[in-house]
Design a protein around this motif. Structure first.
Motif, PDB file in Angstrom:
ATOM      1  N   UNK A 141     -17.019  72.078 -90.211  1.00 57.39           N
ATOM      2  CA  UNK A 141     -17.544  72.228 -91.565  1.00 57.39           C
ATOM      3  C   UNK A 141     -16.838  73.409 -92.223  1.00 57.39           C
ATOM      4  N   UNK A 142     -16.126  73.155 -93.322  1.00 57.06           N
ATOM      5  CA  UNK A 142     -15.537  74.270 -94.073  1.00 57.06           C
ATOM      6  C   UNK A 142     -16.517  74.719 -95.144  1.00 57.06           C
ATOM      7  N   UNK A 143     -16.386  75.954 -95.606  1.00 57.70           N
ATOM      8  CA  UNK A 143     -17.407  76.564 -96.494  1.00 57.70           C
ATOM      9  C   UNK A 143     -18.788  76.400 -95.865  1.00 57.70           C
ATOM     10  N   UNK A 144     -18.876  76.758 -94.606  1.00 55.02           N
ATOM     11  CA  UNK A 144     -20.093  76.502 -93.843  1.00 55.02           C
ATOM     12  C   UNK A 144     -21.269  77.404 -94.183  1.00 55.02           C
ATOM     13  N   UNK A 145     -21.051  78.422 -94.991  1.00 50.87           N
ATOM     14  CA  UNK A 145     -22.168  79.279 -95.402  1.00 50.87           C
ATOM     15  C   UNK A 145     -22.639  78.920 -96.803  1.00 50.87           C
ATOM     16  N   UNK A 146     -21.996  77.968 -97.420  1.00 51.61           N
ATOM     17  CA  UNK A 146     -22.334  77.586 -98.789  1.00 51.61           C
ATOM     18  C   UNK A 146     -23.593  76.744 -98.857  1.00 51.61           C
TER      19      UNK A 146
END
Lengths: 343, 343
Positions: A163-168
């Protein structure tokens, strides 16, 4: 009710690269009287309580001649996005004064709404979640994660997800949905704080893509079976390069390319060799299929803490333009919301 | 049977760009005695009658260290591909002398086969098609078109399909399958002769991509709902740019990139905006699901003329290396086959 100040964030010009606060968008005030302002049949007036700030908004800041899945913002008019409002007056039978409604509304203190089919009344009982939740984990970003994971992940226990941008807003929910399905989860973000948050919510392998090479991590921890793409470009190339045979790619966003940058993905041929299944999607297309299930499940999971969420709150609409820019540059630390009024 | 000359096309070196006849591959002769040559248990000896020449062969001419879905060719050994052979001797219960079998065999006059699960006996009754058909429209290229069209096109009557390399072994069948499903078909190829052939087999809009701009044609005749991609690169970009919402992309080949060229596809973000579904595939993965249906249907359709096919026949294995290069450069005029022996 006497005349009041109605602040609005007005779209001024199409940006070339990143949008600029006070230039691309400008906060302006007018005076209106909520008691007497004219409503046509089907319209209703809301006091805006919270507004969402989302990456996709960049796509609406375009020349009107460019076609896309959504409408471009209009020069001279307020920008708009998902929000929650208190209904003050209504000429629409679906909404009555005192209701709380969710839908796409102006970046303004007061907004006239009319798209009945795009709005719903929020009950928020017994969960009693903050209104901001309904533009975040219980709103459009939550729907985005939930619907597309259900529809396109074909997740199997023991598989590996990236998952990229996983803190979004979306990514943090995807991480948790993937963990609930029993996958090993690799997740990337661009600050140490975000990296720590991804670890906290259960990601197995977390890294800062600005200081660690994405490809190296994926080569070591992959091959990956599901890639949830929020960024595109070089990260997409790395994911293709380290994908397992028959991997599924869920194309949710490509923010790396939203502001004029272009990275040429060089390994598209592997789509064939690895028999990849790539699905682009827009949340609206999946809503009818999953919305009832989502509204029954997600607020409960959030209220009980089974699914964690966090928000980056901007207070005051006059700071709305800065918040929009921040999300494009990735300097927000979590799901970005604006609290316009407390009640 | 006395000793005979066994010609073979030997893989000599990994090419950098296009393969070269007499350099990348070299035709060499040895003497063998088909009556006495040793067969291990499970092996059988065939006299090779016909061999297929296919674009994907370029991918096997690689450094062995590079992983892919198929095995690399071995330096010093014959190249191999789908062929039809007459069984001369057998130590395998599935095949007996006098059978005609289809499978991947050496580019040679005589080949020892052993991969039982990759071969089948051809009955060819009552169709009595030329053996070449079984490496073309009734063989792997036919399977490729038939399986993936069934699996991934989600074709609806009245929709628009675009087929690149539409005069090729696979593309020409895709055109006809799409027409049978009631679609409007746009098809491209690189010579006037190929363009005329695509018209003859039913494509509604045909053009030579070397003299006509692909994007202009698709803008005028699209938007396209199904794109069958044999070429990748700039053509893929044009197809993405003119795709309809929810279009399906069937990624079968990207020959524009096989020989060292690279075109950066610049509109991948439209995968999201247009909610595209992109499927890469390899024919072998779909075989189990569709092979019985295919073998029951396709030879009949070919024998009756309901589905048209044409072949570009090279006679003599000594010309095999030239035929392989020709397919990479697109100078063949139809499905390329080599007739190695008449019986």
């Amino acid at each position: 009710m006497a005349p009041v100040t109605n602040g609005r964030v007005i779209f001024k010009e199409v940006p070339k690269g990143y949008p600029e606060a006070g230039k691309t968008m400008v906060y302006e005030e007018q005076t209106i009287d909520p008691e007497t302002i004219a409503l046509k049949p089907g319209e209703w007036l809301v006091k805006v309580l919270v507004l969402s700030v989302d990456p996709y908004m960049r796509g609406r800041m375009r020349e009107p001649s460019k076609k896309s899945y959504n409408d471009p913002y209009t020069i001279g008019e307020p920008i708009e996005n998902y929000g929650v409002g208190l209904v003050l007056r209504s000429e629409n039978p679906k909404f009555k004064a005192g209701d709380y409604c969710q839908g796409v509304m102006d970046y303004a203190h007061y907004a006239i709404c009319h798209k009945t089919d795009k709005f719903y009344v929020i009950e928020n009982k017994p969960e009693n979640l903050p209104w901001t939740t309904y533009v975040g984990a219980a709103g459009m970003p939550g729907e985005t994660a939930y619907y597309a994971w259900k529809e396109y992940a074909f997740a199997k226990k023991g598989e590996v997800a990236f998952v990229s941008s996983g803190a979004g807003a979306v990514g943090s929910l995807v991480i948790q949905l993937a963990k609930r399905d029993g996958l090993k989860v690799i997740a990337s973000a661009g600050t140490e704080d975000k990296v720590q948050y991804m670890k906290k919510i259960g990601a197995d392998v977390v890294f800062n893509y600005k200081t660690t090479d994405t490809k190296e991590v994926l080569e070591k921890e992959g091959p990956i079976d599901v890639y949830w793409d929020n960024v595109g470009g070089e990260t997409l190339e790395a994911a293709i390069g380290t994908a397992n045979q028959h991997a599924r790619f869920i194309e949710c966003g490509m923010i790396s390319g939203y502001n004029g940058q272009f990275y040429p993905v060089k390994n598209l041929m592997m789509i064939i060799q690895k028999e990849l299944r790539i699905n682009g999607f827009i949340v609206n297309s999946l809503r009818d299929k999953y919305v009832a299930e989502f509204q029954a499940a997600m607020p409960k999971l959030l209220a009980s803490g089974e699914i964690n969420f966090r928000e980056d709150v901007t207070r005051g609409l006059e700071n709305g333009d800065e918040a929009v820019v921040s999300v494009q540059k990735g300097t927000n630390v979590a799901k970005a919301v604006i609290v316009v009024a407390d009640q």
